[in-house]
Design a protein around this motif. Structure first.
Motif, PDB file in Angstrom:
ATOM      1  N   THR A  93       0.818  -1.219   0.000  1.00 17.24           N
ATOM      2  CA  THR A  93       0.000   0.000   0.000  1.00 17.24           C
ATOM      3  C   THR A  93       0.850   1.265   0.000  1.00 17.24           C
ATOM      4  O   THR A  93       0.330   2.361  -0.219  1.00 17.24           O
ATOM      5  CB  THR A  93      -0.933   0.023   1.226  1.00 17.24           C
ATOM      6  OG1 THR A  93      -0.139   0.029   2.424  1.00 17.24           O
ATOM      7  CG2 THR A  93      -1.856  -1.187   1.230  1.00 17.24           C
ATOM      8  N   ASN A  94       2.142   1.120   0.282  1.00 13.49           N
ATOM      9  CA  ASN A  94       3.045   2.270   0.315  1.00 13.49           C
ATOM     10  C   ASN A  94       3.819   2.355  -0.997  1.00 13.49           C
ATOM     11  O   ASN A  94       4.742   1.572  -1.239  1.00 13.49           O
ATOM     12  CB  ASN A  94       4.022   2.164   1.485  1.00 13.49           C
ATOM     13  CG  ASN A  94       3.317   2.147   2.824  1.00 13.49           C
ATOM     14  OD1 ASN A  94       2.336   2.867   3.011  1.00 13.49           O
ATOM     15  ND2 ASN A  94       3.804   1.346   3.760  1.00 13.49           N
ATOM     16  N   GLN A  95       3.449   3.269  -1.839  1.00 16.20           N
ATOM     17  CA  GLN A  95       4.075   3.435  -3.146  1.00 16.20           C
ATOM     18  C   GLN A  95       4.823   4.767  -3.204  1.00 16.20           C
ATOM     19  O   GLN A  95       4.252   5.814  -2.921  1.00 16.20           O
ATOM     20  CB  GLN A  95       3.013   3.375  -4.247  1.00 16.20           C
ATOM     21  CG  GLN A  95       2.237   2.068  -4.305  1.00 16.20           C
ATOM     22  CD  GLN A  95       3.121   0.881  -4.646  1.00 16.20           C
ATOM     23  OE1 GLN A  95       4.027   0.981  -5.484  1.00 16.20           O
ATOM     24  NE2 GLN A  95       2.864  -0.253  -3.997  1.00 16.20           N
ATOM     25  N   TYR A  96       6.104   4.703  -3.566  1.00 10.13           N
ATOM     26  CA  TYR A  96       6.921   5.915  -3.636  1.00 10.13           C
ATOM     27  C   TYR A  96       7.702   5.965  -4.946  1.00 10.13           C
ATOM     28  O   TYR A  96       7.960   4.924  -5.581  1.00 10.13           O
ATOM     29  CB  TYR A  96       7.909   5.973  -2.464  1.00 10.13           C
ATOM     30  CG  TYR A  96       7.251   6.040  -1.112  1.00 10.13           C
ATOM     31  CD1 TYR A  96       6.715   7.223  -0.635  1.00 10.13           C
ATOM     32  CD2 TYR A  96       7.154   4.897  -0.307  1.00 10.13           C
ATOM     33  CE1 TYR A  96       6.101   7.286   0.613  1.00 10.13           C
ATOM     34  CE2 TYR A  96       6.539   4.943   0.933  1.00 10.13           C
ATOM     35  CZ  TYR A  96       6.019   6.143   1.383  1.00 10.13           C
ATOM     36  OH  TYR A  96       5.409   6.198   2.612  1.00 10.13           O
ATOM     37  N   ASP A  97       8.082   7.175  -5.321  1.00 10.27           N
ATOM     38  CA  ASP A  97       8.919   7.384  -6.506  1.00 10.27           C
ATOM     39  C   ASP A  97      10.377   7.615  -6.132  1.00 10.27           C
ATOM     40  O   ASP A  97      11.278   7.369  -6.930  1.00 10.27           O
ATOM     41  CB  ASP A  97       8.414   8.595  -7.294  1.00 10.27           C
ATOM     42  CG  ASP A  97       6.960   8.454  -7.701  1.00 10.27           C
ATOM     43  OD1 ASP A  97       6.646   7.512  -8.449  1.00 10.27           O
ATOM     44  OD2 ASP A  97       6.141   9.276  -7.239  1.00 10.27           O
ATOM     45  N   LEU A  98      10.595   8.136  -4.899  1.00  6.69           N
ATOM     46  CA  LEU A  98      11.951   8.484  -4.455  1.00  6.69           C
ATOM     47  C   LEU A  98      12.080   8.219  -2.962  1.00  6.69           C
ATOM     48  O   LEU A  98      11.181   8.539  -2.186  1.00  6.69           O
ATOM     49  CB  LEU A  98      12.234   9.967  -4.748  1.00  6.69           C
ATOM     50  CG  LEU A  98      13.556  10.553  -4.232  1.00  6.69           C
ATOM     51  CD1 LEU A  98      14.746   9.882  -4.927  1.00  6.69           C
ATOM     52  CD2 LEU A  98      13.605  12.069  -4.469  1.00  6.69           C
ATOM     53  N   PHE A  99      13.217   7.636  -2.564  1.00 13.00           N
ATOM     54  CA  PHE A  99      13.519   7.404  -1.156  1.00 13.00           C
ATOM     55  C   PHE A  99      14.823   8.119  -0.814  1.00 13.00           C
ATOM     56  O   PHE A  99      15.865   7.854  -1.414  1.00 13.00           O
ATOM     57  CB  PHE A  99      13.645   5.912  -0.858  1.00 13.00           C
ATOM     58  CG  PHE A  99      14.172   5.592   0.519  1.00 13.00           C
ATOM     59  CD1 PHE A  99      13.674   6.232   1.651  1.00 13.00           C
ATOM     60  CD2 PHE A  99      15.181   4.648   0.685  1.00 13.00           C
ATOM     61  CE1 PHE A  99      14.167   5.949   2.918  1.00 13.00           C
ATOM     62  CE2 PHE A  99      15.679   4.345   1.954  1.00 13.00           C
ATOM     63  CZ  PHE A  99      15.172   4.998   3.072  1.00 13.00           C
ATOM     64  N   ILE A 100      14.757   9.052   0.137  1.00 12.62           N
ATOM     65  CA  ILE A 100      15.928   9.778   0.634  1.00 12.62           C
ATOM     66  C   ILE A 100      16.232   9.258   2.036  1.00 12.62           C
ATOM     67  O   ILE A 100      15.420   9.410   2.943  1.00 12.62           O
ATOM     68  CB  ILE A 100      15.669  11.294   0.680  1.00 12.62           C
ATOM     69  CG1 ILE A 100      15.283  11.813  -0.713  1.00 12.62           C
ATOM     70  CG2 ILE A 100      16.900  12.034   1.202  1.00 12.62           C
ATOM     71  CD1 ILE A 100      14.810  13.265  -0.719  1.00 12.62           C
ATOM     72  N   GLY A 101      17.396   8.622   2.198  1.00 10.63           N
ATOM     73  CA  GLY A 101      17.742   8.033   3.487  1.00 10.63           C
ATOM     74  C   GLY A 101      18.986   8.648   4.088  1.00 10.63           C
ATOM     75  O   GLY A 101      19.989   8.883   3.388  1.00 10.63           O
TER      76      GLY A 101
END
Length: 374
Positions: A93-101
């Protein structure tokens, strides 16, 4: 675009979240800062606080009385936040285009993001950890946990991109073999409302006060700073921050007041004449911008974000960059402040200062990212 930001404490990433949200992106932030101390614009950003989930370890990470216990708790929490991020990213259910860690925190979560074709950025607030480790080893009194160093290095290798805050920091990554097309460079912004400017104050070389904000130690060049004050009649130094394992010199003209909340620093900048950050290694030095927009004169080494701030400030004479980390270099910079005029300061406050806020930082960040992915 839907963006996930994973961090421990806020650092500059909460400001990044606000800035990106203001551009129309959907932002979710995960961290262990208590919601009551959160500076996110809740209307625009979803914040998942893990403070109570990992209590009481979170309390140990925030306390400042035992640095070794604090370090243990922080490293432990990095691993826990990373595992939480992995589960969060794997949730359909968690859809992202970019992950900044945050570097050191995000490791396995980079793998989880990339398995779903999500672009990843490792956000590094300092120089390459191997460079930082060498500087600290040179001091013989400061060190980095080997577990932390390992997490940093793994994060660098896993992420699509690495974001740095200064040319100095970027160059340390290049020197350690990271390709240039993997590195973003974007200097920070500052909260202009929290740090209002004061009226023009000419420097008096016979009687001036210096403020240093940050952890006292060799890495920050504090040995050079205290030597300068001891050699220079008419100068005084106030240290704001923790001392750690390094010895604090003390004396009639060198005082300390311990940790002060960021919101309370403005009053101290208003009183001081010069902020000096003679670091041997510093990813940026947020205090440089805070002091500069408050009206302080600012001296920074080349091993900080000082050169970038000087450029963003359109080469305003109220900020000087040291030739090297030495007493003589500090002295030359102090002498240069005698040339700053009221008209130059007025022009800086009216025409340059407004561009140094967090909104400009967010815009630069996104532009840098878009250039790399094209």
């Amino acid at each position: 675009m839907k963006i996930l930001i994973g961090t421990t404490r806020p650092f500059h990433l909460f400001h990044l979240a606000n800035a990106l949200a203001s551009q129309g992106h959907e932002i979710t932030v995960v961290g262990y800062m208590p919601r009551s101390r959160c500076e996110l614009k809740i209307d625009h950003v979803v914040y998942i606080s893990l403070f109570w989930k990992y209590f009481p370890i979170t309390v140990l990470a925030f306390q400042r009385y035992n640095r070794f216990l604090q370090g243990w708790a922080t490293l432990n929490l990095m691993k826990k936040v990373d595992k939480f991020l992995v589960k969060h990213l794997r949730n359909k259910t968690n859809q992202y285009d970019l992950f900044i860690g945050l570097s050191g925190c995000a490791v396995e979560s980079f793998d989880a993001a990339m398995s779903k074709s999500i672009k990843t950025i490792c956000e590094r607030g300092s120089s390459h950890v191997s460079y930082q480790q060498k500087v600290m080893l040179d001091s013989s009194s400061e060190f980095l946990d080997v577990g932390y160093v390992d997490r940093e290095l793994k994060g660098y290798s896993k992420a699509n991109y690495i974001s740095t805050l200064s040319a100095f920091a970027k160059n340390t990554f290049l020197e350690h073999g990271v390709p240039a097309d993997k590195i973003l460079l974007n200097p920070l912004g500052v909260n202009l409302e929290r740090f209002p400017s004061r009226s023009f104050r000419p420097i008096d070389n016979q009687d001036f006060s210096i403020i240093f904000v940050g952890g006292w130690g060799y890495r920050k060049g504090c040995d050079i700073l205290s030597e300068y004050v001891n050699r220079t009649e008419g100068s005084s130094l106030l240290h704001v921050g923790t001392v750690g394992v390094s010895s604090f010199p003390g004396g009639d003209r060198i005082k300390k007041m311990g940790h002060v909340a960021n919101g309370d620093l403005s009053a101290l900048y208003q009183k001081a004449d010069i902020l000096i950050l003679p670091s041997r290694e510093d990813g940026f030095g947020m205090v440089l911008l805070e002091a500069l927009v408050s009206g302080c004169y600012v001296i920074a080494s080349k091993n900080t974000g000082g050169p970038e701030i000087k450029e963003m400030a359109q080469h305003y004479s109220g900020i000087q960059i040291m030739d090297d980390v030495s007493v003589e270099s500090i002295a030359r910079c102090v002498d240069a402040f005698g040339k700053v005029t009221q008209s130059e300061y007025t022009d800086f406050v009216a025409n340059v200062r407004p561009s140094l806020g967090w909104s400009g930082y967010g815009k630069r960040y996104w532009e840098s990212f878009e250039k790399l992915v094209k």
